[in-house]
Design a protein around this motif. Structure first.
Motif, short mmCIF file in Angstrom:
data_model
loop_
_atom_site.label_atom_id
_atom_site.label_comp_id
_atom_site.label_asym_id
_atom_site.label_seq_id
_atom_site.Cartn_x
_atom_site.Cartn_y
_atom_site.Cartn_z
N MET A 185 0.85 -1.08 0.52
CA MET A 185 0.00 -0.21 -0.30
C MET A 185 0.32 1.18 0.36
SD MET A 185 -3.38 -0.84 0.47
CE MET A 185 -4.02 0.65 1.39
N ARG A 186 2.01 1.37 0.90
CA ARG A 186 2.86 2.66 0.79
C ARG A 186 3.29 3.50 -0.67
NH1 ARG A 186 4.86 4.33 5.55
NH2 ARG A 186 6.46 4.58 5.08
N SER A 187 3.84 2.63 -1.13
CA SER A 187 3.88 2.50 -2.47
C SER A 187 2.96 2.20 -4.00
CB SER A 187 5.12 1.25 -2.75
OG SER A 187 4.48 0.05 -2.96
N ARG A 188 1.84 1.59 -3.83
CA ARG A 188 0.73 1.60 -4.63
C ARG A 188 -0.59 2.26 -4.49
NH1 ARG A 188 0.50 -4.75 -7.06
NH2 ARG A 188 1.23 -5.64 -4.89
N GLY A 189 -1.45 2.09 -3.11
CA GLY A 189 -2.36 2.17 -2.60
C GLY A 189 -3.10 1.10 -3.53
N THR A 190 -4.62 1.03 -2.65
CA THR A 190 -5.26 -0.01 -3.47
C THR A 190 -5.23 -0.02 -4.39
OG1 THR A 190 -6.74 1.42 -4.24
CG2 THR A 190 -6.77 1.41 -1.85
N SER A 191 -4.29 0.52 -5.55
CA SER A 191 -4.49 0.13 -7.07
C SER A 191 -4.16 -1.27 -7.28
CB SER A 191 -3.34 0.79 -7.36
OG SER A 191 -1.69 0.93 -7.30
N TYR A 192 -2.90 -1.58 -5.96
CA TYR A 192 -2.68 -3.54 -6.35
C TYR A 192 -3.78 -4.51 -6.49
CZ TYR A 192 -5.11 -4.90 -1.61
OH TYR A 192 -6.34 -4.74 -0.43
N LEU A 193 -5.02 -3.82 -6.12
CA LEU A 193 -6.73 -4.87 -5.84
C LEU A 193 -6.48 -5.09 -7.73
CD1 LEU A 193 -8.78 -3.46 -3.03
CD2 LEU A 193 -8.01 -5.68 -3.57
N VAL A 194 -6.20 -4.25 -8.31
CA VAL A 194 -6.71 -4.16 -10.02
C VAL A 194 -6.47 -5.78 -10.37
CG1 VAL A 194 -6.76 -2.99 -12.33
CG2 VAL A 194 -6.93 -1.27 -10.60
N PRO A 239 5.49 10.51 2.85
CA PRO A 239 4.48 9.84 3.52
C PRO A 239 3.57 10.19 3.41
CG PRO A 239 5.66 12.47 4.56
CD PRO A 239 6.29 11.47 2.80
N ASP A 240 2.69 9.86 2.15
CA ASP A 240 1.72 9.80 1.39
C ASP A 240 -0.23 9.54 2.14
OD1 ASP A 240 2.10 11.63 -0.64
OD2 ASP A 240 2.37 9.91 -1.66
N GLY A 241 0.18 9.88 4.38
CA GLY A 241 -0.93 9.66 4.49
C GLY A 241 -2.09 11.11 4.90
N CYS A 242 -3.54 10.90 4.25
CA CYS A 242 -4.03 12.18 4.38
C CYS A 242 -4.83 12.26 6.08
CB CYS A 242 -5.18 11.39 3.35
SG CYS A 242 -6.54 10.64 4.80
N TRP A 243 -3.99 11.85 6.84
CA TRP A 243 -4.14 12.24 8.02
C TRP A 243 -2.75 12.39 8.70
CZ3 TRP A 243 -5.23 16.18 10.86
CH2 TRP A 243 -5.04 16.85 12.62
N THR A 299 0.45 5.54 8.23
CA THR A 299 1.64 5.01 8.38
C THR A 299 1.03 4.22 6.40
OG1 THR A 299 1.67 3.18 9.61
CG2 THR A 299 3.28 5.34 9.53
N ILE A 300 0.17 3.58 6.50
CA ILE A 300 -0.93 2.87 5.18
C ILE A 300 -0.22 3.60 3.81
CG2 ILE A 300 -2.58 1.87 4.50
CD1 ILE A 300 -1.99 0.10 6.74
N ALA A 301 -0.27 5.41 4.32
CA ALA A 301 -0.33 6.02 3.44
C ALA A 301 -0.57 5.34 1.28
CB ALA A 301 1.49 6.25 3.08
N CYS A 302 -1.61 5.46 1.69
CA CYS A 302 -2.03 5.09 0.38
C CYS A 302 -2.33 6.13 -0.31
CB CYS A 302 -3.84 4.14 0.36
SG CYS A 302 -5.03 4.96 0.76
N ALA A 303 -2.23 7.23 0.26
CA ALA A 303 -3.37 8.48 -0.77
C ALA A 303 -1.62 8.94 -1.67
CB ALA A 303 -3.62 9.27 0.69
N HIS A 304 -1.72 8.27 -2.25
CA HIS A 304 -0.42 8.85 -3.66
C HIS A 304 -1.29 9.68 -4.00
CE1 HIS A 304 1.96 5.72 -1.87
NE2 HIS A 304 1.41 4.05 -1.51
N ALA A 305 0.14 10.29 -4.92
CA ALA A 305 -0.24 11.58 -6.39
C ALA A 305 1.02 11.41 -7.33
CB ALA A 305 -0.43 12.64 -6.14
N VAL A 306 -0.20 11.75 -7.91
CA VAL A 306 0.87 12.15 -9.86
C VAL A 306 1.20 13.03 -9.70
CG1 VAL A 306 1.21 11.31 -12.20
CG2 VAL A 306 -0.03 9.85 -10.97
N ASP A 307 2.56 14.29 -9.29
CA ASP A 307 2.67 14.89 -9.44
C ASP A 307 3.27 15.60 -10.88
OD1 ASP A 307 2.91 15.71 -6.54
OD2 ASP A 307 3.74 13.55 -6.84
N GLY A 308 3.34 16.62 -11.71
CA GLY A 308 3.74 17.36 -12.72
C GLY A 308 2.84 17.21 -13.69
#
Lengths: 132, 717
Positions: free
Chosen positions: B280-289, B328-332, B336-345
């Protein structure tokens, strides 16, 4: 960079270092507040846990409260810290400590206060390469 | 908040208050704001509210119940939007403890919708002195509600005409206006919708958080049920909250040490096991796809199929490479699950914001499946573009993707043509047409306006305007109660059909996610087993929303010792963590059973609320046949071996002697009967009548037999 070094062959497990550390930083002789912890599992040399200044915790911190100073020492800035314990859980050496009475974690900053009081000369402040 | 900004604002109403300290997770009062008549009031939080409704969704429902009438519609002034985090919300030590939960009467379902979001608003609201905010009324011009916990003021201000409409610009504009320096930015959060919320029924709310590493804003969405639509109908441009600096004891827990201990242990578990489990820390919930595709559960082409050869183009590996890593992409704080990832730029490629360089929050699994595979779109750039625009327009990605899948099937089935779509060729995989519809929804024009009605609205429209076969639309339109399905194919899991159908708000996975237990692990072989699961898990998942918790840290990282526990599916060692945190925050010593009991009271209250509004009965728990079995011959033939075997084994039929139509018909009778039997079993387990009404004895046992609640139920007993 200078870091703390512990020689397990010399350590006698008197815990003086823990007491000195807590007194230095918390004005209390309370080993549960020490940033160095001596572990005796009964099967070999004593093991010391303290920060090796690796900096792994810096990226984990969500508030940029952890950074390295000019000497390379990893420091926690209390003003920015929200006490989330992420650094405690993610330290690969279990060397970021917390006390149940306070919100911010703490760690060894290689101040060297524990070195001279050590009766066995098991502690030293050394250059990082030498310490390794 | 600068003097200049205050002077530049036109303040319609102002309320001053003393910011009291939080005590054991509660600020002790809630804020009422009427944007129609300018009334701003403080209401006390009673012990009864804490005991029975706990906080979060429970407080939302209680305040909403008292604010609306039996016949309140979503766009009536007395409809409210209520936002609360809950007693554990704002805890920094345990992952996923910063959720905000929102409730309103939904423009899609006409009953109560609850939806949750990360971001900083809910916790900062509490630290500004309020356990919940309740907004009612309709303004006659665009307004901004400002809750300032540093000065103890609440203001309703006229929104200047130059305020941007879409969230990625509006959020920044608000931050510049209301947070003068870096420290103020850290403790300021806004809720906004967007231009799409003004023109569709599926508007979402964007909850902001100030990302200290990026020094920019991120947004998390309360997506479901059209709450953004209600916000803009009230002409609320934004809600803004600011609090004093957050510390580890801002939530004033009864036992800080207990919280810290439990949190630190959970962080260690995440550190050790996330890299070898879901990452989850590197790809969030996209692992489920990819997993969903592998098990034939990923919605493809309006839920007709469960897998597609092109899925690897949008699976977790692709997103891991696109997401910025190492932050550290947590939404609060402290997640540390930190699933709130983003694509920057990301450079926007179409529409009114073309050429801008933006941060795209997500995409998460639901978005990838909804706007990607379900629409036959397997281009990650298009998924990103739709994700960005849905968020900034304030449109729910799930409802958008599920609704667009329905439109695409209608187009391919001949229900729609280019004349009806205004020239758009909306077959599956048509990325340009999908984006064109989305931009039309943002502007409220052309065919986008029709799609913005949602699937239930479109079904009605197509029947009325085009004389379409209503039964076909009912079969393929993936909505129940008016809410679009979230993204799991349920045909082979009866329990998950119930998990979607037997819900309060409509088909959304946050009530029950039983597919793996039921289909893959075969842990629910009997109706009684399924009914028990459809009691326990909806209650358990409801409990998270009472307290301000996210569900993901409960089950997306698990210590291997869990496999040896008595009930691995419940993850008992994590349930115990929540017992520790709840007790440690509130000082109220609880057991794991107490958590279920708390949730059951609120859950039943919500059911009665739906009945009060004219719904909430058995007939409203019906689901489309597409979620039960194959609607079309093409669908049947695509999995003919599976279905033929079931006809043979379950119904003693000889499929080789039957036509496809005959086989489909026999299967349908069987499966629809199974769903009815499931309803019987679940209602009985939940203590409801055969019509789905909570009994008086159930209400009494839960302690919610208030006269006005009993009065609603008695009409149906």
């Amino acid at each position: 960079m200078k870091v703390l070094s512990h020689d397990p062959e010399l350590c006698v497990g008197c815990y003086t270092c823990e007491e000195v550390c807590s007194e230095t930083w918390f004005k209390l002789v309370d080993r549960s507040r020490s940033s160095i912890r001596i572990h005796d599992d009964g099967s070999g040399p004593l093991r010391a846990v303290f920060c090796v200044q690796c900096g792994e915790c810096i990226a984990v911190c969500p508030t940029e409260a952890i950074s390295q100073d000019r000497r390379g020492i990893v420091r926690v800035r209390k003003k920015l810290c929200v006490g989330c314990m992420s650094c405690v859980g993610f330290c690969p050496y279990d060397a970021m400590f917390y006390h149940e009475d306070q919100t911010e974690p703490y760690k060894c900053v290689a101040c060297g206060k524990c070195v001279d009081p050590c009766p066995a000369d098991a502690l030293a402040i050394l250059d990082e390469q030498v310490a390794q | 908040m600068t003097e200049n900004s205050r002077e530049a604002s036109s303040v319609l109403a102002k309320h001053t208050y003393t910011v009291s300290a939080v005590v054991r997770g509660y600020a002790g009062r809630t804020l009422y704001v009427n944007v129609g008549d300018g009334v701003i009031e403080s209401k006390p939080v009673t012990q009864e509210m804490k005991d029975k409704f706990i906080g979060g969704r429970g407080f939302d429902l209680w305040l909403l119940w008292n604010g609306v009438a039996d016949d309140t519609k979503w766009d009536d002034p007395e409809n409210e939007i209520v936002i609360s985090s809950g007693p554990c919300g704002g805890t920094t030590q345990y992952p996923g403890s910063g959720k905000s939960i929102v409730a309103t009467v939904s423009p899609l379902t006409n009953v109560v919708i609850d939806s949750n979001a990360g971001g900083h608003f809910g916790p900062l609201l509490k630290f500004a002195g309020w356990d919940a905010v309740e907004v009612q009324g309709k303004a006659d011009k665009d307004v901004i509600v400002v809750i300032d916990g540093t000065t103890g003021t609440v203001r309703i201000e006229v929104a200047p005409e130059d305020a941007p409409g879409d969230t990625h610009l509006l959020g920044r504009w608000l931050l510049d206006r209301y947070a003068a320096d870096e420290e103020a930015r850290r403790y300021t959060s806004s809720i906004t919708a967007g231009t799409g919320s003004e023109h569709t029924r599926m508007g979402c709310l964007n909850f902001s958080l100030y990302d200290r590493k990026r020094q920019d804003l991120r947004y998390k969405q309360a997506g479901r049920g059209g709450i953004g639509t209600v916000l803009r109908d009230k002409r609320i441009k934004a809600l803004v909250v600011r609090s004093r600096p957050v510390k580890g004891d801002s939530n004033a827990p009864a036992d800080l040490g207990r919280i810290s201990r439990t949190g630190a242990e959970m962080h260690r578990e995440v550190r050790e096991f996330d890299p070898i489990q879901n990452r989850m820390r590197s790809r969030g919930t996209s692992y489920l796809v990819q997993i969903m595709d592998d098990y034939d559960l990923l919605p493809v082409h309006n839920f007709r199929y469960g897998s597609h050869p092109d899925t690897p183009q949008i699976n977790g590996d692709v997103w891991e490479a696109r997401f910025t890593q190492g932050l550290p992409d947590g939404c609060w704080y402290g997640c540390t699950i930190a699933c709130a990832h983003a694509v920057d730029g990301y450079e926007v490629k179409s529409g009114p914001h073309k050429g801008q360089i933006v941060i795209v929050d997500g995409p998460e699994y639901e978005t990838i499946a909804a706007v990607g595979s379900n629409c036959g779109i397997f281009d990650p750039d298009v998924v990103l573009e739709i994700n960005f625009y849905c968020d900034t327009y304030g449109i729910d990605t799930i409802s958008f993707g599920t609704a667009l899948g329905f439109v695409m099937e209608c187009y391919e089935a001949g229900v729609l043509d280019t004349e009806k779509t205004g020239g758009l060729e909306l077959s599956f995989g048509s990325a340009d047409a999908a984006l064109a519809v989305l931009h039309q929804m943002g502007q409220g024009e052309a065919f986008g306006e029709v799609v913005g009605l949602g699937i239930r609205g479109m079904k009605r429209y197509f029947v009325e305007q085009y004389d379409t076969d209503a039964r076909f639309l009912q079969d393929i339109g993936m909505e129940a109660k008016g809410l679009e399905y979230s993204e799991y194919v349920t045909k082979e899991s009866l329990a998950q059909q119930g998990g979607y159908g037997l819900t309060n708000k409509g088909p959304h996975h946050d009530e029950a996610w039983l597919i793996f237990m039921d289909l893959v692990n075969n842990q629910l072989p009997t109706f009684e087993d399924k009914a028990e699961a459809l009691h326990y898990f909806p209650m358990w998942r409801t409990w998270f929303g009472l307290c301000g918790f996210c569900k993901l840290p409960w089950n997306d990282v698990v210590h291997p010792k869990n496999a040896q526990s008595a009930e691995p599916s419940k993850i008992p060692h994590h349930v115990q963590n929540y017992v520790e945190i709840f007790s440690g925050v509130t000082g109220r010593e609880v057991t794991s059973q107490d958590l279920i009991d708390m949730a059951e009271g609120v859950y039943n209250f919500q059911r009665v609320f739906n009945i009060r509004l004219g719904y909430g009965l058995r007939e409203h728990d019906a689901i489309p046949y597409r979620s039960v079995g194959p609607v079309t011959a093409e669908e049947y033939e695509s999995r003919a071996d599976r279905y033929d075997e079931q006809l043979r084994e379950l119904l003693n039929l000889e499929p080789e002697t039957m036509s496809t139509e005959e086989k489909m018909s026999a299967l349908r009778v069987h499966r629809e009967r199974q769903y009815e039997l499931l309803i019987d079993a679940v209602y009985e387990r939940r203590g409801w009548t055969a019509d789905g009404v909570p009994t008086l004895s159930k209400l009494q046992s839960l302690g919610i037999d208030y006269p006005e609640v009993v009065a609603v139920v008695e009409r149906h007993l």
